[in-house]
Design an enzyme around this catalytic site. Sequence first.
Site, PDB file in Angstrom:
ATOM      1  N   GLU A   3       5.556  -0.970  -1.400  1.00  0.00           N
ATOM      2  CA  GLU A   3       6.930  -0.219  -0.844  1.00  0.00           C
ATOM      3  C   GLU A   3       6.915   0.791  -2.303  1.00  0.00           C
ATOM      4  OE1 GLU A   3       8.963  -0.315   1.845  1.00  0.00           O
ATOM      5  OE2 GLU A   3       8.279  -1.969   2.277  1.00  0.00           O
ATOM      6  N   TRP A   9       6.450   4.813   6.122  1.00  0.00           N
ATOM      7  CA  TRP A   9       5.968   3.502   5.764  1.00  0.00           C
ATOM      8  C   TRP A   9       4.597   4.136   6.671  1.00  0.00           C
ATOM      9  CZ3 TRP A   9       4.926   0.058   2.850  1.00  0.00           C
ATOM     10  CH2 TRP A   9       4.701  -0.787   3.272  1.00  0.00           C
ATOM     11  N   TYR A  14       2.811  -3.759  13.408  1.00  0.00           N
ATOM     12  CA  TYR A  14       3.306  -4.687  11.993  1.00  0.00           C
ATOM     13  C   TYR A  14       4.630  -5.436  12.350  1.00  0.00           C
ATOM     14  CZ  TYR A  14       6.248  -3.643   7.534  1.00  0.00           C
ATOM     15  OH  TYR A  14       6.182  -4.366   6.402  1.00  0.00           O
TER      16      TYR A  14
END
Length: 201
Positions: free
Chosen positions: A39, A47, A17
């Site tokens: 988000e 995350w 990522y």
Amino acid sequence: MPERCPWVTADPEYVAYHDEQWGVPLHDDQALFEMLILEGAQAGLSWLTVLRKRAAYREAFAGFDPARVARFTPARVEKLLANPGIVRNRLKVASAVVNAQRFLEVQREHGSFDAYLWGFVGGAPVVNAFRALAEVPAKTEISDALSKDLARRGFKFVGSTICYALMQATGMVNDHLVSCFRYEPVKAIAGARAGAGKKRR
């Protein structure tokens, strides 16, 4: 081993990522909708937790097609809340439907969500030059403005910190540390984007 931003763990999914997506300018509306929803889902969580659920989110939320998500019924929301592959928070799941509806409204008003979102940075990425993680802000005046406008339009889970994370993820800002091997490549993309914008004007 290339030097990366210090927030990246050794997890292969997280590394991929960071190396391939984070900070790269994103302009596809459906992909922007995905990041907006993810988000928001990440609020209060790591995350990496959300990243590991990304495939399940794509399946559960119709490939993040905002037009389809906007039509999700209360019964569909209840079904989603029973899905262990996503973050089963009622407010977050319900907000995805609301945000899809507001997303479509922004598209109609601005032609695309991309045009609306990138308007907050003048159409080109903000290139920072941070040398330490402690220098990277959690929010800025731009994310404050974006958050305020999204909230005014009825979006949910769009606080300034979430908006700044969205800006970082979609390449509206380049917050790779200057020591990170991705800093210069992402900076070059930002420069090309800015140059293309000047030519169009």
